[in-house]
Scaffold this motif. Structure first.
Motif: not given
Length: 257
Positions: A39-45
């Motif tokens: 799920l990390l890509p949803h947290c980018a920036d």
């Protein structure tokens, strides 16, 4: 052999909270880490609120990709530990029934292995909806009731209040006003299923046979099992939408319209 300094730095084992750096806990730590990584890509920036951060390893991981991370937990020793060990994470003590943020304050709310502990899941989701900006995302992981406590609506885990099946998770999120963008399941990958074959097909049952009846952190582990558990990595798990009812954990992405 577990390193004494590592145990001293880690939070006290409760029998429920998962912490990194302890071989006996490594299966559960890596299982949870795999969901964070998925799920990390949803947290980018993004500005991210982790509602219920536990030991803080997940908030620390998210902070490597997000613009800002605020981690909340109700337990004072936990928040003190997170502030000390994860300096890139802002941390505060809070009751998740009332999130201490203004309306539309964050891009992402992360809630990993927490919702099953809450007495008022609907109220919590309403708070998540409130603090998310329009288009913001709620990331939720939770044990799949169908595999974690099969054949019962009452959780076997005394720390859990209500566990959810895939359809129940979907319905709960939609009833709170969210659009469900993805509902996946976490499974053992082929590499871990190969390891399981040495333990009658279930490395979970093999671990439970060791720890049941012992105080947290006090069980005596067979050397071969402990070595196999300690060697597990996040990529020994897979997150996908196939055979959702058989998944170990549910991994959801919901969007506030």
């Amino acid at each position: 052999m577990t390193n004494a300094a590592t145990r001293a730095e880690a939070l006290h084992l409760t029998g429920e909270r998962t912490v990194p750096g302890i071989p006996e806990e490594n299966y559960w730590f890596r299982r949870h880490e795999a969901a964070y990584l998925a799920l990390l890509p949803h947290c980018a920036d993004a500005t991210v609120l982790e509602a219920g951060c536990g030991e803080g390893y997940g908030a620390g991981l998210i902070a490597q990709h997000a613009r800002r991370v605020l981690a909340l937990d109700y337990d004072v020793p936990t928040t003190e530990h997170v502030a000390r060990r994860y300096p890139d994470v802002a941390v505060a003590r809070a009751n998740l029934a009332y999130l201490p943020l203004r309306d539309g304050a964050v891009d992402v709310v992360a809630n990993f292995q927490v919702i099953e502990h809450l007495w008022d899941q609907d109220g919590f989701l309403a708070e998540c909806f409130r603090v998310l900006r329009p288009g913001g995302k709620l990331l939720v992981t939770t044990p799949n009731r169908l595999t974690f406590t099969p054949d019962s609506d009452t959780p076997l885990n005394p720390f859990h209040t209500r566990e959810l099946s895939p359809s129940e998770m979907d319905g709960l999120l939609r009833a709170a006003g969210f659009t469900v963008a993805a509902l996946n399941g976490l499974h053992h990958a082929e590499s871990l299923r190969t390891t399981e074959s040495r333990y009658g097909g279930s490395i979970i049952d093999a671990q439970l046979d060791v720890v049941m009846g012992s105080l947290p952190g006090q069980a005596t582990w067979p050397a071969d099992l402990l070595a196999d558990v300690a060697a597990i990595r996040a990529d020994d798990f897979a997150v996908h939408s196939d055979d959702l009812d058989a998944s170990l954990d549910l991994v959801a992405v919901a969007v506030r319209p």
